[in-house]
Design a protein around this motif. Structure first.
Motif, PDB file in Angstrom:
ATOM      1  N   VAL A  70       0.903  -1.315   0.186  1.00  0.00           N
ATOM      2  CA  VAL A  70       0.073   0.044   0.116  1.00  0.00           C
ATOM      3  C   VAL A  70       0.943   1.297  -0.045  1.00  0.00           C
ATOM      4  O   VAL A  70       0.516   2.167  -0.930  1.00  0.00           O
ATOM      5  N   LEU A  71       1.903   1.281   0.777  1.00  0.00           N
ATOM      6  CA  LEU A  71       2.770   2.685   0.904  1.00  0.00           C
ATOM      7  C   LEU A  71       3.536   2.716  -0.223  1.00  0.00           C
ATOM      8  O   LEU A  71       3.831   3.663  -0.796  1.00  0.00           O
ATOM      9  N   SER A  72       4.041   1.417  -1.176  1.00  0.00           N
ATOM     10  CA  SER A  72       4.575   1.538  -2.073  1.00  0.00           C
ATOM     11  C   SER A  72       4.000   2.128  -3.274  1.00  0.00           C
ATOM     12  O   SER A  72       4.439   2.670  -4.186  1.00  0.00           O
ATOM     13  N   ASN A  73       2.649   1.794  -3.406  1.00  0.00           N
ATOM     14  CA  ASN A  73       1.855   1.799  -4.749  1.00  0.00           C
ATOM     15  C   ASN A  73       0.847   3.052  -4.440  1.00  0.00           C
ATOM     16  O   ASN A  73       0.277   3.470  -5.588  1.00  0.00           O
ATOM     17  N   CYS A  74       0.441   3.595  -3.035  1.00  0.00           N
ATOM     18  CA  CYS A  74      -0.555   4.487  -2.933  1.00  0.00           C
ATOM     19  C   CYS A  74      -0.166   5.709  -2.364  1.00  0.00           C
ATOM     20  O   CYS A  74      -0.869   6.547  -1.347  1.00  0.00           O
ATOM     21  N   SER A  75       1.022   6.034  -2.560  1.00  0.00           N
ATOM     22  CA  SER A  75       1.688   7.234  -1.948  1.00  0.00           C
ATOM     23  C   SER A  75       1.941   8.048  -3.130  1.00  0.00           C
ATOM     24  O   SER A  75       2.938   7.944  -3.719  1.00  0.00           O
ATOM     25  N   THR A  76       1.245   9.158  -3.467  1.00  0.00           N
ATOM     26  CA  THR A  76       1.561  10.161  -4.426  1.00  0.00           C
ATOM     27  C   THR A  76       1.605  11.504  -4.032  1.00  0.00           C
ATOM     28  O   THR A  76       1.298  11.871  -2.695  1.00  0.00           O
ATOM     29  N   LYS A  77       2.082  12.261  -5.073  1.00  0.00           N
ATOM     30  CA  LYS A  77       2.245  13.645  -4.799  1.00  0.00           C
ATOM     31  C   LYS A  77       0.980  14.341  -4.000  1.00  0.00           C
ATOM     32  O   LYS A  77       0.973  15.085  -3.379  1.00  0.00           O
ATOM     33  N   GLU A  78      -0.182  13.887  -4.873  1.00  0.00           N
ATOM     34  CA  GLU A  78      -1.564  14.590  -4.107  1.00  0.00           C
ATOM     35  C   GLU A  78      -1.645  14.210  -2.825  1.00  0.00           C
ATOM     36  O   GLU A  78      -2.289  14.861  -2.083  1.00  0.00           O
ATOM     37  N   ALA A  79      -1.550  12.792  -2.326  1.00  0.00           N
ATOM     38  CA  ALA A  79      -1.955  12.236  -1.134  1.00  0.00           C
ATOM     39  C   ALA A  79      -0.817  11.148  -0.728  1.00  0.00           C
ATOM     40  O   ALA A  79      -0.843  10.434  -0.922  1.00  0.00           O
ATOM     41  N   PRO A  80       0.274  11.722  -0.163  1.00  0.00           N
ATOM     42  CA  PRO A  80       1.296  11.025   0.514  1.00  0.00           C
ATOM     43  C   PRO A  80       0.814  10.409   1.459  1.00  0.00           C
ATOM     44  O   PRO A  80       0.097  10.566   2.089  1.00  0.00           O
ATOM     45  N   TRP A  81       1.645   9.202   1.922  1.00  0.00           N
ATOM     46  CA  TRP A  81       1.574   8.424   2.901  1.00  0.00           C
ATOM     47  C   TRP A  81       2.642   8.988   4.186  1.00  0.00           C
ATOM     48  O   TRP A  81       3.488   9.142   3.835  1.00  0.00           O
ATOM     49  N   TYR A  82       2.110   9.256   5.658  1.00  0.00           N
ATOM     50  CA  TYR A  82       3.098   9.566   6.741  1.00  0.00           C
ATOM     51  C   TYR A  82       2.904   8.042   7.398  1.00  0.00           C
ATOM     52  O   TYR A  82       2.120   7.601   7.928  1.00  0.00           O
ATOM     53  N   VAL A  83       4.399   7.499   7.487  1.00  0.00           N
ATOM     54  CA  VAL A  83       4.519   6.503   8.337  1.00  0.00           C
ATOM     55  C   VAL A  83       4.953   7.236  10.011  1.00  0.00           C
ATOM     56  O   VAL A  83       5.743   7.501   9.968  1.00  0.00           O
ATOM     57  N   ILE A  84       4.035   6.824  10.807  1.00  0.00           N
ATOM     58  CA  ILE A  84       4.144   7.515  12.266  1.00  0.00           C
ATOM     59  C   ILE A  84       4.656   6.421  13.244  1.00  0.00           C
ATOM     60  O   ILE A  84       3.857   5.415  13.473  1.00  0.00           O
ATOM     61  N   PRO A  85       5.942   6.695  13.737  1.00  0.00           N
ATOM     62  CA  PRO A  85       6.292   5.834  14.557  1.00  0.00           C
ATOM     63  C   PRO A  85       5.373   5.603  15.911  1.00  0.00           C
ATOM     64  O   PRO A  85       4.885   6.916  16.485  1.00  0.00           O
ATOM     65  N   ALA A  86       4.537   4.825  16.257  1.00  0.00           N
ATOM     66  CA  ALA A  86       3.510   4.787  17.095  1.00  0.00           C
ATOM     67  C   ALA A  86       3.644   4.270  18.662  1.00  0.00           C
ATOM     68  O   ALA A  86       2.753   3.636  19.509  1.00  0.00           O
ATOM     69  N   ASP A  87       5.101   3.407  18.597  1.00  0.00           N
ATOM     70  CA  ASP A  87       5.533   2.922  19.985  1.00  0.00           C
ATOM     71  C   ASP A  87       5.223   3.716  21.234  1.00  0.00           C
ATOM     72  O   ASP A  87       4.869   3.438  22.320  1.00  0.00           O
ATOM     73  N   HIS A  88       5.575   5.158  21.020  1.00  0.00           N
ATOM     74  CA  HIS A  88       5.489   5.884  21.818  1.00  0.00           C
ATOM     75  C   HIS A  88       4.457   6.906  21.588  1.00  0.00           C
ATOM     76  O   HIS A  88       4.606   7.561  20.492  1.00  0.00           O
ATOM     77  N   ARG A  89       3.422   6.886  22.348  1.00  0.00           N
ATOM     78  CA  ARG A  89       1.933   7.613  22.018  1.00  0.00           C
ATOM     79  C   ARG A  89       2.209   8.978  21.825  1.00  0.00           C
ATOM     80  O   ARG A  89       1.663   9.698  21.001  1.00  0.00           O
ATOM     81  N   TRP A  90       3.072   9.630  22.676  1.00  0.00           N
ATOM     82  CA  TRP A  90       3.342  11.095  22.749  1.00  0.00           C
ATOM     83  C   TRP A  90       4.144  11.528  21.543  1.00  0.00           C
ATOM     84  O   TRP A  90       3.598  12.691  21.059  1.00  0.00           O
ATOM     85  N   PHE A  91       4.813  10.761  21.156  1.00  0.00           N
ATOM     86  CA  PHE A  91       5.494  11.141  19.836  1.00  0.00           C
ATOM     87  C   PHE A  91       4.772  10.979  18.487  1.00  0.00           C
ATOM     88  O   PHE A  91       4.617  11.783  17.484  1.00  0.00           O
ATOM     89  N   ARG A  92       3.958   9.823  18.572  1.00  0.00           N
ATOM     90  CA  ARG A  92       2.799   9.596  17.803  1.00  0.00           C
ATOM     91  C   ARG A  92       1.850  11.023  17.386  1.00  0.00           C
ATOM     92  O   ARG A  92       1.741  11.611  16.548  1.00  0.00           O
ATOM     93  N   ASP A  93       1.274  11.364  18.511  1.00  0.00           N
ATOM     94  CA  ASP A  93       0.563  12.413  18.581  1.00  0.00           C
ATOM     95  C   ASP A  93       1.234  13.784  18.365  1.00  0.00           C
ATOM     96  O   ASP A  93       0.550  14.645  17.497  1.00  0.00           O
ATOM     97  N   TYR A  94       2.366  14.046  18.466  1.00  0.00           N
ATOM     98  CA  TYR A  94       3.205  15.113  18.229  1.00  0.00           C
ATOM     99  C   TYR A  94       3.407  15.313  16.638  1.00  0.00           C
ATOM    100  O   TYR A  94       3.089  16.319  16.093  1.00  0.00           O
ATOM    101  N   ILE A  95       3.914  14.185  15.891  1.00  0.00           N
ATOM    102  CA  ILE A  95       4.027  14.185  14.540  1.00  0.00           C
ATOM    103  C   ILE A  95       2.618  14.289  13.719  1.00  0.00           C
ATOM    104  O   ILE A  95       2.673  15.186  12.771  1.00  0.00           O
TER     105      ILE A  95
END
Length: 271
Positions: free
Chosen positions: A213-238
């Motif tokens: 999905v990340l390889s085929n569906c991240s476009t200029k119009e609608a990119p994907w953001y891969v958010i590190p989420a093991d640390h909730r506070w960092f997930r929320d911040y980004i």
């Protein structure tokens, strides 16, 4: 720093193993506290002018494995947001009516109007993830849907809907700890489902499908953001930082009132 978590190359093969779920960009929770508070205040201000201007709609897509924190992201990141023009849509297993339609029908129907912010807690991407993992569709169908989804998102963007897509990336070990906590804490038992254990057995396959999905569906119009989420506070911040930055770049302004202000004031005083 945002570029570190953005996938903006279309049709380049990515592997989720390249992304660390426990990454914090060498920051601590204390390091970002003041900025985070300011970001929340800024978001509340921006949402008001976003709603008033009625120029754009904002679609926020949250995807991730069980326990990745989709509900928590809405609760923490969007604290204080006005209910005017704000909606959260949850997509579970499709109903018989939805199964009788094309797979994008039920989600397209829920995309935001201009001025609104809508969060999809899971989305049309389930139709190239869980369906593929459980072999309800084959690979050829999945890759065909990737192209259709890209065109669909391009259509939304062309019609002034901004699409922000966040994959909340957690480790398998983190998921295990969260599931154990749900079982061991009586007040969290309601969050546990035996289906979580069933899906956990397909962890590797889900990682493979998400990588596609990340390889085929991240476009200029609608990119994907891969958010590190093991640390909730960092997930929320980004996530919050990305949303605020996106709305700031729209250069929005409040619409002008119709009529002469002074004349309207005088008319008001008469009544």
């Amino acid at each position: 720093m945002m570029k570190k978590f953005t996938i903006n190359s279309y049709d380049k093969q990515f592997n989720l193993k390249e992304f660390k779920p426990d990454d914090t960009a060498e920051l601590s929770k204390q390091d970002i506290k003041k900025e985070y508070d300011k970001l929340q205040e800024k978001f509340i201000e921006l949402q008001e002018v976003f709603y008033a201007s009625k120029k754009y709609g904002l679609l926020i897509i949250l995807q991730g494995m069980d326990c990745s924190g989709k509900d928590g992201t809405v609760k923490k990141v969007l604290t204080g947001v006005s209910p005017n023009g704000f909606n959260v849509e949850n997509f579970k297993a499709p109903t018989p009516e939805e199964l009788g339609r094309d797979y994008l029908w039920r989600t397209h129907n829920k995309t935001p109007m201009k001025g609104d912010i809508t969060v999809f807690n899971r989305s049309y991407y389930e139709d190239v993830l869980v369906t593929r993992v459980h072999k309800d569709i084959d690979d050829e169908t999945a890759f065909s849907r990737f192209r259709e989804i890209n065109e669909f998102e391009k259509y939304l963007v062309n019609n002034n809907t901004i699409v922000l897509k966040f994959f909340l990336n957690i480790s398998k070990e983190f998921q295990q700890r969260k599931l154990e906590n749900r079982l061991e804490s009586p007040e969290k038992n309601w969050k546990f489902s035996e289906a979580d254990l069933k899906e956990r057995k397909f962890w590797d396959k889900y990682q493979e499908c998400y990588s596609d999905v990340l390889s085929n569906c991240s476009t200029k119009e609608a990119p994907w953001y891969v958010i590190p989420a093991d640390h909730r506070w960092f997930r929320d911040y980004i996530v919050l930082k990305t949303i605020v930055k996106t709305i700031e770049e729209l250069d929005l302004e409040y619409p002008l009132i119709e009529g002469n202000i002074q004349e309207l004031i005088q008319e008001l005083k008469k009544n």
